[in-house]
Design a protein around this motif. Structure first.
Motif, PDB file in Angstrom:
ATOM      1  N   THR A 297     -42.641  23.389  61.539  1.00 47.74           N
ATOM      2  CA  THR A 297     -43.847  22.573  61.682  1.00 47.74           C
ATOM      3  C   THR A 297     -44.935  23.306  62.452  1.00 47.74           C
ATOM      4  O   THR A 297     -46.042  22.818  62.576  1.00 47.74           O
ATOM      5  CB  THR A 297     -43.529  21.245  62.389  1.00 47.74           C
ATOM      6  N   ALA A 298     -44.644  24.508  62.935  1.00 40.89           N
ATOM      7  CA  ALA A 298     -45.596  25.252  63.761  1.00 40.89           C
ATOM      8  C   ALA A 298     -46.494  26.179  62.936  1.00 40.89           C
ATOM      9  O   ALA A 298     -47.066  27.109  63.464  1.00 40.89           O
ATOM     10  CB  ALA A 298     -44.835  26.051  64.808  1.00 40.89           C
ATOM     11  N   GLY A 299     -46.596  25.981  61.654  1.00 42.39           N
ATOM     12  CA  GLY A 299     -47.508  26.775  60.838  1.00 42.39           C
ATOM     13  C   GLY A 299     -46.859  27.869  60.023  1.00 42.39           C
ATOM     14  O   GLY A 299     -47.540  28.762  59.540  1.00 42.39           O
ATOM     15  N   THR A 300     -45.564  27.837  59.851  1.00 50.85           N
ATOM     16  CA  THR A 300     -44.875  28.848  59.063  1.00 50.85           C
ATOM     17  C   THR A 300     -45.112  28.608  57.579  1.00 50.85           C
ATOM     18  O   THR A 300     -44.932  27.511  57.080  1.00 50.85           O
ATOM     19  CB  THR A 300     -43.370  28.823  59.353  1.00 50.85           C
ATOM     20  N   LYS A 301     -45.535  29.652  56.880  1.00 46.75           N
ATOM     21  CA  LYS A 301     -45.735  29.561  55.440  1.00 46.75           C
ATOM     22  C   LYS A 301     -44.549  30.196  54.735  1.00 46.75           C
ATOM     23  O   LYS A 301     -44.110  31.286  55.086  1.00 46.75           O
ATOM     24  CB  LYS A 301     -47.020  30.255  55.020  1.00 46.75           C
ATOM     25  N   ILE A 302     -44.020  29.500  53.717  1.00 51.48           N
ATOM     26  CA  ILE A 302     -42.873  29.962  52.951  1.00 51.48           C
ATOM     27  C   ILE A 302     -43.367  30.389  51.571  1.00 51.48           C
ATOM     28  O   ILE A 302     -44.121  29.661  50.926  1.00 51.48           O
ATOM     29  CB  ILE A 302     -41.832  28.839  52.817  1.00 51.48           C
ATOM     30  N   TYR A 303     -42.928  31.546  51.128  1.00 55.07           N
ATOM     31  CA  TYR A 303     -43.313  32.085  49.825  1.00 55.07           C
ATOM     32  C   TYR A 303     -42.086  32.092  48.925  1.00 55.07           C
ATOM     33  O   TYR A 303     -41.028  32.573  49.333  1.00 55.07           O
ATOM     34  CB  TYR A 303     -43.831  33.511  49.977  1.00 55.07           C
ATOM     35  N   TRP A 304     -42.219  31.569  47.712  1.00 59.13           N
ATOM     36  CA  TRP A 304     -41.083  31.562  46.786  1.00 59.13           C
ATOM     37  C   TRP A 304     -41.502  32.154  45.454  1.00 59.13           C
ATOM     38  O   TRP A 304     -42.687  32.175  45.103  1.00 59.13           O
ATOM     39  CB  TRP A 304     -40.518  30.151  46.601  1.00 59.13           C
ATOM     40  N   GLU A 305     -40.495  32.643  44.716  1.00 58.47           N
ATOM     41  CA  GLU A 305     -40.737  33.258  43.410  1.00 58.47           C
ATOM     42  C   GLU A 305     -39.538  32.980  42.507  1.00 58.47           C
ATOM     43  O   GLU A 305     -38.397  33.069  42.941  1.00 58.47           O
ATOM     44  CB  GLU A 305     -40.932  34.752  43.567  1.00 58.47           C
ATOM     45  N   VAL A 306     -39.805  32.651  41.259  1.00 56.47           N
ATOM     46  CA  VAL A 306     -38.779  32.459  40.241  1.00 56.47           C
ATOM     47  C   VAL A 306     -39.079  33.399  39.092  1.00 56.47           C
ATOM     48  O   VAL A 306     -40.197  33.424  38.579  1.00 56.47           O
ATOM     49  CB  VAL A 306     -38.759  30.992  39.732  1.00 56.47           C
ATOM     50  N   THR A 307     -38.077  34.192  38.692  1.00 55.44           N
ATOM     51  CA  THR A 307     -38.252  35.080  37.538  1.00 55.44           C
ATOM     52  C   THR A 307     -37.136  34.831  36.547  1.00 55.44           C
ATOM     53  O   THR A 307     -36.112  34.279  36.880  1.00 55.44           O
ATOM     54  CB  THR A 307     -38.219  36.567  37.938  1.00 55.44           C
TER      55      THR A 307
ATOM     56  N   THR B  94     -46.280  28.718  47.380  1.00 55.06           N
ATOM     57  CA  THR B  94     -46.079  28.642  48.822  1.00 55.06           C
ATOM     58  C   THR B  94     -45.736  27.213  49.192  1.00 55.06           C
ATOM     59  O   THR B  94     -46.035  26.276  48.463  1.00 55.06           O
ATOM     60  CB  THR B  94     -47.338  29.074  49.596  1.00 55.06           C
ATOM     61  N   ALA B  95     -45.099  27.081  50.323  1.00 53.81           N
ATOM     62  CA  ALA B  95     -44.736  25.749  50.817  1.00 53.81           C
ATOM     63  C   ALA B  95     -44.841  25.766  52.335  1.00 53.81           C
ATOM     64  O   ALA B  95     -44.748  26.820  52.961  1.00 53.81           O
ATOM     65  CB  ALA B  95     -43.319  25.385  50.386  1.00 53.81           C
ATOM     66  N   THR B  96     -45.023  24.599  52.893  1.00 51.85           N
ATOM     67  CA  THR B  96     -44.977  24.433  54.342  1.00 51.85           C
ATOM     68  C   THR B  96     -44.146  23.205  54.652  1.00 51.85           C
ATOM     69  O   THR B  96     -44.036  22.302  53.821  1.00 51.85           O
ATOM     70  CB  THR B  96     -46.385  24.262  54.950  1.00 51.85           C
ATOM     71  N   TRP B  97     -43.540  23.199  55.810  1.00 53.71           N
ATOM     72  CA  TRP B  97     -42.762  22.041  56.251  1.00 53.71           C
ATOM     73  C   TRP B  97     -43.587  21.283  57.277  1.00 53.71           C
ATOM     74  O   TRP B  97     -44.146  21.881  58.187  1.00 53.71           O
ATOM     75  CB  TRP B  97     -41.463  22.500  56.914  1.00 53.71           C
ATOM     76  N   THR B  98     -43.662  19.983  57.138  1.00 61.53           N
ATOM     77  CA  THR B  98     -44.399  19.180  58.112  1.00 61.53           C
ATOM     78  C   THR B  98     -43.519  18.102  58.731  1.00 61.53           C
ATOM     79  O   THR B  98     -44.013  17.208  59.398  1.00 61.53           O
ATOM     80  CB  THR B  98     -45.625  18.514  57.454  1.00 61.53           C
ATOM     81  N   ASP B  99     -42.213  18.202  58.481  1.00 62.52           N
ATOM     82  CA  ASP B  99     -41.287  17.210  59.036  1.00 62.52           C
ATOM     83  C   ASP B  99     -39.998  17.911  59.446  1.00 62.52           C
ATOM     84  O   ASP B  99     -39.919  19.130  59.430  1.00 62.52           O
ATOM     85  CB  ASP B  99     -41.021  16.087  58.029  1.00 62.52           C
ATOM     86  N   THR B 100     -38.995  17.160  59.804  1.00 60.68           N
ATOM     87  CA  THR B 100     -37.748  17.742  60.305  1.00 60.68           C
ATOM     88  C   THR B 100     -36.631  17.810  59.259  1.00 60.68           C
ATOM     89  O   THR B 100     -35.488  18.100  59.608  1.00 60.68           O
ATOM     90  CB  THR B 100     -37.247  16.947  61.519  1.00 60.68           C
ATOM     91  N   THR B 101     -36.941  17.553  57.995  1.00 53.53           N
ATOM     92  CA  THR B 101     -35.917  17.641  56.960  1.00 53.53           C
ATOM     93  C   THR B 101     -35.419  19.079  56.831  1.00 53.53           C
ATOM     94  O   THR B 101     -36.118  20.019  57.197  1.00 53.53           O
ATOM     95  CB  THR B 101     -36.452  17.159  55.597  1.00 53.53           C
ATOM     96  N   THR B 102     -34.225  19.244  56.308  1.00 52.85           N
ATOM     97  CA  THR B 102     -33.665  20.586  56.156  1.00 52.85           C
ATOM     98  C   THR B 102     -33.729  21.106  54.724  1.00 52.85           C
ATOM     99  O   THR B 102     -33.375  22.251  54.477  1.00 52.85           O
ATOM    100  CB  THR B 102     -32.207  20.631  56.646  1.00 52.85           C
ATOM    101  N   THR B 103     -34.174  20.267  53.780  1.00 53.57           N
ATOM    102  CA  THR B 103     -34.361  20.728  52.404  1.00 53.57           C
ATOM    103  C   THR B 103     -35.713  20.255  51.886  1.00 53.57           C
ATOM    104  O   THR B 103     -36.263  19.257  52.342  1.00 53.57           O
ATOM    105  CB  THR B 103     -33.264  20.206  51.452  1.00 53.57           C
ATOM    106  N   LYS B 104     -36.235  21.006  50.931  1.00 53.20           N
ATOM    107  CA  LYS B 104     -37.497  20.643  50.282  1.00 53.20           C
ATOM    108  C   LYS B 104     -37.385  21.009  48.815  1.00 53.20           C
ATOM    109  O   LYS B 104     -37.143  22.173  48.476  1.00 53.20           O
ATOM    110  CB  LYS B 104     -38.657  21.390  50.932  1.00 53.20           C
TER     111      LYS B 104
END
Length: 94
Positions: A84-94, A22-32
């Motif tokens: 930045t409002a608390g959205t959680k991002i879920y990622w998966e690599v297979t 999982t990841a969260t964004w805490t800034d205004t960047t467009t990539t992580k």
């Protein structure tokens, strides 16, 4: 009938490993960028999903994911999506 030369995994799994996080964004960047265990970029697949912190936010943009190299995946967001409002991002690599 399965086309010749195409293995769609019906007789067994061809997946060697699954990495999730999982990841969260805490800034205004467009990539992580996210560091992962080494993968074979020629056969790996990536998936991403997210839960918007509010209903309005869900209509304002998308998140995409790409493989940068064997140990890095990159999340991309458009500038209309405020994560930045608390959205959680879920990622998966297979």
């Amino acid at each position: 009938m399965q086309p010749s030369g195409l293995d769609i995994g019906l007789s067994g799994s061809n997946i060697k490993s699954i990495q999730r996080g999982t990841a969260t964004w805490t800034d205004t960047t467009t990539t992580k960028d996210i560091t992962i265990a080494s993968i074979n970029v020629d056969v790996a697949m990536v998936r991403v999903s997210f839960n918007a912190a509010n209903a309005i936010q869900a209509d304002q943009g998308d998140i995409a994911i790409s493989i940068i190299n064997s140990t890095t995946i990159r999340l991309h967001r458009n500038t209309g999506l405020d994560l930045t409002a608390g959205t959680k991002i879920y990622w998966e690599v297979t």
